[in-house]
Design an enzyme around this catalytic site. Structure first.
Site, mmCIF file in Angstrom:
data_model
loop_
_atom_site.group_PDB
_atom_site.id
_atom_site.type_symbol
_atom_site.label_atom_id
_atom_site.label_comp_id
_atom_site.label_asym_id
_atom_site.label_seq_id
_atom_site.Cartn_x
_atom_site.Cartn_y
_atom_site.Cartn_z
ATOM 1 N N ASP A 226 29.076 -16.584 -50.568
ATOM 2 C CA ASP A 226 30.487 -16.842 -50.264
ATOM 3 C C ASP A 226 30.681 -17.875 -49.156
ATOM 4 O O ASP A 226 31.811 -18.126 -48.727
ATOM 5 C CB ASP A 226 31.187 -15.538 -49.856
ATOM 6 C CG ASP A 226 31.688 -14.726 -51.057
ATOM 7 O OD1 ASP A 226 31.817 -15.313 -52.156
ATOM 8 O OD2 ASP A 226 31.941 -13.520 -50.888
ATOM 9 N N ARG B 119 29.032 -10.516 -45.869
ATOM 10 C CA ARG B 119 29.361 -11.848 -45.342
ATOM 11 C C ARG B 119 29.100 -11.967 -43.846
ATOM 12 O O ARG B 119 29.271 -13.052 -43.274
ATOM 13 C CB ARG B 119 30.834 -12.199 -45.633
ATOM 14 C CG ARG B 119 31.152 -12.342 -47.112
ATOM 15 C CD ARG B 119 32.489 -13.041 -47.343
ATOM 16 N NE ARG B 119 32.461 -14.456 -46.938
ATOM 17 C CZ ARG B 119 33.515 -15.274 -46.972
ATOM 18 N NH1 ARG B 119 34.677 -14.815 -47.395
ATOM 19 N NH2 ARG B 119 33.417 -16.541 -46.581
ATOM 20 N N ARG C 18 41.579 -7.605 -44.306
ATOM 21 C CA ARG C 18 40.390 -8.145 -43.656
ATOM 22 C C ARG C 18 40.551 -8.219 -42.124
ATOM 23 O O ARG C 18 39.970 -7.419 -41.418
ATOM 24 C CB ARG C 18 40.045 -9.528 -44.223
ATOM 25 C CG ARG C 18 39.805 -9.542 -45.740
ATOM 26 C CD ARG C 18 38.527 -8.816 -46.105
ATOM 27 N NE ARG C 18 38.263 -8.821 -47.533
ATOM 28 C CZ ARG C 18 37.569 -9.761 -48.185
ATOM 29 N NH1 ARG C 18 37.068 -10.785 -47.538
ATOM 30 N NH2 ARG C 18 37.378 -9.678 -49.492
ATOM 31 N N HIS D 72 43.752 -12.225 -48.281
ATOM 32 C CA HIS D 72 43.772 -13.105 -47.106
ATOM 33 C C HIS D 72 45.146 -13.785 -47.064
ATOM 34 O O HIS D 72 45.704 -14.109 -48.122
ATOM 35 C CB HIS D 72 42.725 -14.231 -47.229
ATOM 36 C CG HIS D 72 41.327 -13.857 -46.855
ATOM 37 N ND1 HIS D 72 40.236 -14.250 -47.600
ATOM 38 C CD2 HIS D 72 40.831 -13.158 -45.804
ATOM 39 C CE1 HIS D 72 39.129 -13.795 -47.032
ATOM 40 N NE2 HIS D 72 39.457 -13.131 -45.940
ATOM 41 N N CYS E 287 40.609 -21.914 -49.410
ATOM 42 C CA CYS E 287 39.447 -21.130 -48.985
ATOM 43 C C CYS E 287 38.238 -22.032 -48.713
ATOM 44 O O CYS E 287 37.395 -21.703 -47.887
ATOM 45 C CB CYS E 287 39.038 -20.136 -50.065
ATOM 46 S SG CYS E 287 40.295 -18.931 -50.456
HETATM 47 N N1 ARG Z 1 34.638 -13.780 -52.032
HETATM 48 C C1 ARG Z 1 35.257 -14.145 -50.796
HETATM 49 C C2 ARG Z 1 35.702 -12.895 -50.064
HETATM 50 O O1 ARG Z 1 36.140 -11.965 -50.700
HETATM 51 C C3 ARG Z 1 36.399 -15.078 -51.027
HETATM 52 C C4 ARG Z 1 37.007 -15.601 -49.772
HETATM 53 C C5 ARG Z 1 38.209 -16.453 -49.987
HETATM 54 N N2 ARG Z 1 38.608 -17.109 -48.791
HETATM 55 C C6 ARG Z 1 39.870 -17.273 -48.382
HETATM 56 N N3 ARG Z 1 40.085 -17.990 -47.321
HETATM 57 N N4 ARG Z 1 40.861 -16.685 -48.953
HETATM 58 O O2 ARG Z 1 35.625 -12.812 -48.863
#
Ligand code: ARG
Length: 286
Positions: A82, A107, A152, A181, A279
């Site tokens: 990612d 991550r 998040r 996000h 992203c």
């Molecule tokens: N697979 C990543 C996650 O779930 C995607 C992140 C997308 N990033 C963003 N800035 N929206 O963290």
């Protein structure tokens, strides 16, 4: 072909927008794959095509270069599929980079990797205490930082952010897991103080946040559910040119009506990871 009077009036009423080429950080998706599931878009059972992801990303990179942006690259690391979503790598204003502390263990090592890059490139790094996913959840508009939470970035990170940058932080609560996000549900079209302009998807927010957005941004572009559902809002603007998912056609029309130049790009492969244009883009506001 001649245009109708109505069209002519609409065109002349369009505001004139000014492009300010941006400085951004990106990460080539050399190790991109979907091998875990931390958002509803991700399905590790479906195949991904890394070379297609790279080609699509190269196109986005090329668009930024053509727009005159200063594009910096961070080396992708194996085992961090990612890492292409550079927006999550931190949040930068001037010389200060507030590092990321990821919510999911998959991550987490990206945080230090991005902080190393910031240090090596002359930024003053603030190591975060609170869980936060950088520009994925934090967007600067005028003098205010819009900050997402709910999935998040923690509420505590909003306080930390306010202390680090000494600015007003406006908390916005996300409620739909598909828009986990802030940058999946809200796009900053013009951050210039006095000219602030955004677009957003109301249904992604709780009632209080919707109220705040209505109050603070009465002239915002409100996008449709179908445009939101292709991550149309995961867009990057330089004040005039707005790079968006090519499938967000209604949003493209709305942007044109407001004097912007939409530039469509197909990032279908990276959408399998739950991310789009924004992203893949971390702004370095020097
Ligand atoms: N697979 C990543 C996650 O779930 C995607 C992140 C997308 N990033 C963003 N800035 N929206 O963290």
């Amino acid at each position: 072909m001649s245009i109708t009077d109505e069209e002519a009036r609409a065109r002349s009423a369009r505001p004139v927008r000014t492009a300010r080429p941006r400085t951004v950080l990106m990460c080539r998706p050399e190790h991109f794959a979907v091998v875990y599931r931390i958002n509803p878009w991700m399905n590790p059972g479906l195949p991904t095509d890394t070379s297609l992801a790279v080609r699509q990303w190269e196109r986005l990179h090329g668009i930024y270069r053509d727009l005159g942006y200063d594009v910096h690259l961070i080396d992708p690391l194996e085992g961090l599929p990612d890492m292409v979503y550079a927006a999550n790598g931190g949040f930068v204003i001037g010389n200060v980079a507030y590092g990321a502390r990821f919510a999911y263990p998959e991550r987490r090592p990206e945080g230090p990797a991005y902080m190393d890059w910031f240090r090596a490139n002359g930024f003053e790094v603030v190591v975060p205490e609170a869980v936060n996913e950088g520009e994925g959840d934090f967007l600067l508009v005028g003098e205010t930082i819009l900050a997402g939470t709910g999935f998040r970035s923690s509420d505590a990170s909003h306080d930390e952010l306010a202390r680090v940058f000494g600015r007003e932080v406006l908390t916005l609560r996300l409620t739909d897991p598909s828009f986990y996000h802030l940058d999946t549900a809200l796009a900053v079209l013009d951050p210039t103080p006095g000219h602030e302009h955004i677009a957003y998807l109301p249904s992604a927010f709780d009632e209080r946040s919707r109220e705040l957005l209505r109050e603070r941004f009465p002239d915002a572009i409100v996008v449709t559910e179908p445009d939101g559902a292709v991550l149309g809002l995961n867009a990057f603007s330089d004040g005039r040119n707005v790079v968006i998912a090519s499938r967000a056609e209604g949003f493209a029309d709305q942007l044109r009506d407001h004097g912007y130049t939409p530039i469509g790009v197909d990032l279908s492969e990276l959408l399998l990871g739950g991310g789009g244009v924004k992203c893949c883009t971390l702004e370095l506001r020097r």
